[in-house]
Scaffold this motif. Sequence first.
Motif, mmCIF file in Angstrom:
data_model
loop_
_atom_site.group_PDB
_atom_site.id
_atom_site.type_symbol
_atom_site.label_atom_id
_atom_site.label_comp_id
_atom_site.label_asym_id
_atom_site.label_seq_id
_atom_site.Cartn_x
_atom_site.Cartn_y
_atom_site.Cartn_z
ATOM 1 N N THR A 6 0.615 -0.786 0.299
ATOM 2 C CA THR A 6 0.755 -0.198 0.252
ATOM 3 C C THR A 6 0.713 1.490 -0.301
ATOM 4 O O THR A 6 1.931 1.215 -0.107
ATOM 5 N N THR A 7 0.755 2.836 -0.006
ATOM 6 C CA THR A 7 0.978 3.176 0.453
ATOM 7 C C THR A 7 1.016 4.152 1.387
ATOM 8 O O THR A 7 0.629 3.706 2.429
ATOM 9 N N ARG A 8 2.081 5.296 1.831
ATOM 10 C CA ARG A 8 2.022 6.097 2.898
ATOM 11 C C ARG A 8 3.199 7.440 2.302
ATOM 12 O O ARG A 8 3.468 7.661 2.003
ATOM 13 N N TRP A 9 2.505 8.227 3.038
ATOM 14 C CA TRP A 9 3.241 9.607 2.566
ATOM 15 C C TRP A 9 3.546 9.633 4.003
ATOM 16 O O TRP A 9 3.833 9.949 5.321
ATOM 17 N N ILE A 10 5.615 10.520 3.180
ATOM 18 C CA ILE A 10 6.286 11.557 4.405
ATOM 19 C C ILE A 10 6.312 12.408 3.880
ATOM 20 O O ILE A 10 7.343 12.630 2.803
ATOM 21 N N LEU A 11 6.470 12.777 4.991
ATOM 22 C CA LEU A 11 6.433 14.896 5.297
ATOM 23 C C LEU A 11 7.879 15.035 5.535
ATOM 24 O O LEU A 11 7.651 15.739 6.624
ATOM 25 N N ARG A 12 8.628 16.182 4.493
ATOM 26 C CA ARG A 12 9.588 16.037 5.564
ATOM 27 C C ARG A 12 9.787 18.118 5.637
ATOM 28 O O ARG A 12 9.747 18.803 4.761
ATOM 29 N N GLY A 13 9.700 18.408 6.474
ATOM 30 C CA GLY A 13 9.581 20.221 6.872
ATOM 31 C C GLY A 13 10.623 20.683 7.218
ATOM 32 O O GLY A 13 11.343 19.934 7.892
ATOM 33 N N SER A 14 10.760 21.818 7.608
ATOM 34 C CA SER A 14 11.820 22.611 8.696
ATOM 35 C C SER A 14 11.386 23.881 9.393
ATOM 36 O O SER A 14 11.440 24.542 10.084
ATOM 37 N N GLY A 15 10.145 23.526 10.032
ATOM 38 C CA GLY A 15 9.544 24.051 11.171
ATOM 39 C C GLY A 15 8.466 24.417 11.090
ATOM 40 O O GLY A 15 6.850 25.255 11.415
ATOM 41 N N GLN A 16 7.544 24.742 9.884
ATOM 42 C CA GLN A 16 6.112 24.685 8.783
ATOM 43 C C GLN A 16 5.372 24.572 9.989
ATOM 44 O O GLN A 16 4.697 23.532 10.746
ATOM 45 N N VAL A 17 3.776 25.596 10.124
ATOM 46 C CA VAL A 17 2.718 25.146 10.982
ATOM 47 C C VAL A 17 2.004 25.563 9.862
ATOM 48 O O VAL A 17 2.117 27.214 8.936
ATOM 49 N N VAL A 18 0.348 25.246 9.854
ATOM 50 C CA VAL A 18 -0.661 25.637 9.558
ATOM 51 C C VAL A 18 -1.111 27.424 10.106
ATOM 52 O O VAL A 18 -0.922 28.088 9.331
ATOM 53 N N ASP A 19 -1.785 26.909 10.913
ATOM 54 C CA ASP A 19 -1.601 28.593 11.337
ATOM 55 C C ASP A 19 -3.147 29.200 10.322
ATOM 56 O O ASP A 19 -3.352 30.494 10.029
ATOM 57 N N GLY A 20 -3.907 27.956 10.053
ATOM 58 C CA GLY A 20 -5.567 28.781 9.811
ATOM 59 C C GLY A 20 -4.461 28.877 7.926
ATOM 60 O O GLY A 20 -5.581 29.505 7.662
ATOM 61 N N ASP A 21 -3.524 28.554 7.798
ATOM 62 C CA ASP A 21 -3.053 28.457 6.220
ATOM 63 C C ASP A 21 -2.614 29.705 5.894
ATOM 64 O O ASP A 21 -2.443 30.401 4.530
ATOM 65 N N LYS A 22 -2.981 31.087 7.073
ATOM 66 C CA LYS A 22 -2.286 32.449 6.958
ATOM 67 C C LYS A 22 -0.743 32.530 6.325
ATOM 68 O O LYS A 22 -0.589 33.029 5.486
ATOM 69 N N GLY A 23 -0.219 31.555 6.932
ATOM 70 C CA GLY A 23 1.469 31.937 6.672
ATOM 71 C C GLY A 23 2.353 30.659 5.931
ATOM 72 O O GLY A 23 3.414 31.080 6.144
ATOM 73 N N VAL A 24 1.083 30.297 4.999
ATOM 74 C CA VAL A 24 2.177 29.260 4.111
ATOM 75 C C VAL A 24 1.777 29.761 2.549
ATOM 76 O O VAL A 24 0.538 29.753 2.101
ATOM 77 N N VAL A 25 2.673 29.706 1.715
ATOM 78 C CA VAL A 25 2.211 29.505 0.551
ATOM 79 C C VAL A 25 2.525 28.132 -0.364
ATOM 80 O O VAL A 25 3.268 27.692 0.017
ATOM 81 N N TYR A 26 1.645 27.944 -0.992
ATOM 82 C CA TYR A 26 1.585 26.407 -1.136
ATOM 83 C C TYR A 26 1.991 27.044 -2.531
ATOM 84 O O TYR A 26 1.461 27.115 -3.427
ATOM 85 N N THR A 27 2.608 25.771 -2.927
ATOM 86 C CA THR A 27 3.108 26.370 -4.757
ATOM 87 C C THR A 27 3.482 24.132 -5.332
ATOM 88 O O THR A 27 2.527 24.368 -6.399
ATOM 89 N N HIS A 28 2.578 23.240 -4.112
ATOM 90 C CA HIS A 28 2.249 22.296 -5.016
ATOM 91 C C HIS A 28 3.207 21.496 -6.176
ATOM 92 O O HIS A 28 2.490 21.369 -7.240
ATOM 93 N N ARG A 29 4.327 22.040 -6.668
ATOM 94 C CA ARG A 29 5.368 21.379 -7.374
ATOM 95 C C ARG A 29 5.738 20.257 -7.634
ATOM 96 O O ARG A 29 5.856 20.321 -6.470
ATOM 97 N N GLU A 30 5.530 19.398 -8.473
ATOM 98 C CA GLU A 30 6.128 18.352 -8.769
ATOM 99 C C GLU A 30 7.827 18.150 -8.939
ATOM 100 O O GLU A 30 8.176 19.303 -10.007
ATOM 101 N N LEU A 31 8.068 17.476 -8.255
ATOM 102 C CA LEU A 31 9.580 17.316 -7.873
ATOM 103 C C LEU A 31 10.105 16.047 -8.626
ATOM 104 O O LEU A 31 9.557 15.366 -8.672
ATOM 105 N N GLU A 32 11.153 16.033 -8.917
ATOM 106 C CA GLU A 32 12.057 15.214 -10.201
ATOM 107 C C GLU A 32 11.772 14.096 -8.482
ATOM 108 O O GLU A 32 12.611 14.271 -7.525
ATOM 109 N N ILE A 33 12.202 12.819 -8.729
ATOM 110 C CA ILE A 33 12.527 11.377 -8.056
ATOM 111 C C ILE A 33 13.649 11.144 -7.961
ATOM 112 O O ILE A 33 13.832 10.693 -9.545
ATOM 113 N N ALA A 34 14.561 11.341 -6.710
ATOM 114 C CA ALA A 34 15.304 10.997 -7.268
ATOM 115 C C ALA A 34 16.202 8.974 -7.622
ATOM 116 O O ALA A 34 15.052 7.974 -7.213
ATOM 117 N N SER A 35 16.751 8.846 -8.474
ATOM 118 C CA SER A 35 16.899 6.677 -8.833
ATOM 119 C C SER A 35 17.208 6.611 -7.907
ATOM 120 O O SER A 35 17.817 6.840 -6.687
#
Length: 714
Positions: free
Chosen positions: A685-714
Amino acid sequence: MDSTRTFVKEVKRLVVKVGTAVVTRADGRLAPGRLGALCEQIQELNSQGYEVIVVTSGAVGVGRQRLRYRKLVNSSFADLQKPQVELDGKACAGVGQNSLMALYDSLFTQLDVTSAQLLVTDHDFKDVDFRSQLSETVQSLISLRVVPILNENDAVSTRKAPYEDASGIFWDNDSLAALLALELKADLLVLLSDVDGLYSGPPSCPRSKLIHTYIKEKHHGEITFGDKSRVGRGGMTAKVNAAVNAASAGIPVIITSGFAPGNILKVLQGEKIGTLFHKEAHLWATLKEVRAKEMAVAARNSSRKLQTMSSEDRKKILLDIADTLERSKEQIMVENDSDVAAAEQEGYEKSLIARLALSPGKISRLSDSIRVLAEMKDPIGRVFKRTEVSDGLVLEETSCPLGVLLVVFESRPDALLQIASLAIRSGNGVLLKGGREAKKTNAILHKVITDAIPDSVGRRLIGLVTSREEIPDLLKLDDVIDLVIPRGSNKLVSQIKESTKIPVLGHADGICHIYVDKSADMDMAKRIVLDAKVDYPAACNAVETLLIHESLVETGGLNDIVVTLQTAGVRLYGGSRASSVLNIPQTQLFHHEYNSMACTIEIVDDVEAAIGHIHRHGSAHTDCIIAEDKQVAEIFLRQVDSAAVFHNASTRFCDGARFGLGAEVGISTGRIHARGPVGVEGLLTTRWILRGSGQVVDGDKGVVYTHRELEIAS
C-alpha cells in the motif's frame, strides 16, 4: 484425537441416553435396526471394560402406536365416525414399556449380554435411601457385566404436569440422564439425538453450522431451536438444558446422532463429532483466541523487523529458501507422496489430487520462481510521487507493506511457497492455513522456509495454522490482520467473506472463456484451445467455455475444434444451439467450473453476442478472443470486463510467474486494491512522508502553497 477431547481417555463409566426419535421410526413403531446397531456398540464397550448405563425414552410413543392400532381393530365403522379421544398417556407408557424392554432384552441376548430394567419416578429421588439403594443396585449390576437400562415410570408417575413443574427434580429423560450421571458418578454423558448435534440454527438451513464445543457465555441467547422433538417430550432445548447442568457440575456431555453407526465408539476414540459441553470449555475458547492473537501479533512484530533489513538481506533470505528447497527435494517428495496416497484412499476427486501432487520438476520450477522474485527491484520504500507543498516542505508518496496477511488455501501446497516468498519480498508477515489433505507437505515446506529466516527477524514471520477451528478466531482480528486471501472453492471464499470485517482479496470461480471468431486462424485456434483446456484442467485459468462464431459450423471449423478436444479425452457439453448441432449432452448451467477434462461449447452470432454471454455467465477471471480481424479483437479487448483479457493466447498465461511477477498470492476478480494475478505489488500500500523545517498551518495564513512536482531521485 482432537485436543478438546483428550479427557475421553480417562472415561470408564458413561451414561448413554437414547431419545424417542432414535428408538422409533417416523410412524411410531420401534426401529430394531437402529437399536440393534446401538446394542452392538454397547456390547463392544462392555467387552472392553467400560461401565455403560442406558437411559431410554420411547415407551409412551411405542405404546400409543400399539394402542391406536388395537383401538382401530376393535372399532366399528360407527365408532370411527365419532370424535376420537386422545389415548391416556399412562396407559400408553405401560404398554410401550413392555414392548421396548422386550426388544432390548432380545437384542442384547443375541449379543450374549444381560440387561436389567430399572424404572424410576420423580418422587423416588426425594428419598435419600432410595438414591443410595439405586447406586448400590447399579454398582452390583455393573460388577456382573449387566447393562442397566433406566426409564421414567410414566405409567405410575405422580407428577402433576407432563413437563416441568415447580417441585420437579427431573422433567424428561434428558434431565433424568443428567441426574443419573451425577448420582452414579459417571465420567461422561452421551445424549443421542436424531441430528448430529447442536447447530447455530435449524439443522435443515444451509447456513446453520454444527457447534463442536458449546460455550454458555458465547452461545446462550444466540441459538434458537425448537422446543420439542417430533415424538418425545424433550427435543434439543431439553438436551441443552440437561447438558449445561451436568457439565457445570463436572460431567462432560456430548450430544450426537443416534442414527449414524458407531457414534458412541467414535466419541470414546476422541473423534470430533457432535457437540461437547464441558466445564472448562470457556477456558479453551479463551486460550484459542489468545493463541490466535499471539500468532498474528508475532507475525506483525517480525514483519516490522523484516522491513528494517536491507534489500540485499531480504534477497538473501529468498535465495536461501530456493537453495534449501532444491536440497530437500527427496524429503519433500516423501511427505507429498504420503499426502497423495491418503487423498486417493479417502476418495478425493482427481482434480484435487492433481493440485495436491508435487514432482521434482515442479519443485525446481518453484525454486526458480523464488530466485526470480529475489532478483526483482526492491518494492519497499519506492517513491511514486514527490511534491513541494510549500517552500522547504516536501511530500513523498511511498510504497510500504500491508502488514499481516491471512491466506487460506486448499490442496495446492505450492501456494504455501509462493505466498510465503511474496510476503518476505514485500515485507509482510503471513499466516498460512492449507487443507488437511496436504498436512504433511505443508509442514515440511513451512520448515524449509522458516529455517532460512534469521533469528533477528524471527521464524514466526511465517505462521502455519494447523487447525481449521483456529480460522474463526483469526477472522475476528481486524485490528491485527490486514488482508485475508482465500484460495479455493466458491464455498470457501463465500464463507470467509461472510465471517470477517477484514478486507478479502480473491476470486470465487474461474469460469474462463475463449471466443473463436470467424476470422480466426483455425490451426492457431485448435492449438490455443487444446492448451487452455488440457495443459492443466484443474487450474483456475483453464478454459471452461468455448464460444464459436456461427459461420464456423458450415466451414467445418467447429467440427475441427470438437475432434481435437475429443481426441484429447475432453468431455463436451453444449448450450442449446451447440448440443443440437453436435448431438452432445446439453449443459444445465453455463456458470460452471469443471476443473477437469470437460468443457462447454456454445454457438454465438458474433463478437457482441460472445461479449454478452461472457458478462452474463462468466466470473471476470480470464477471457480470450482468437481472431485475425484486429478491429473485432479490439472490440473484445475493450468491452470484456474481466481481470485479464487476451488476444490469440492461451488463458493459461494468466499466472503471476508467467506475467513476470515472480509468483502470485492469488488471482483477484475484485475491483478494489488489486486485480488479476496478485504479486508483490498487490501486497503493498502507500504512505505519505512529509519533510519540513518547522512549518505550521496556523489557519493557512502563513503558508504559501506551491504544489510543485519534483523529480524523483533514482
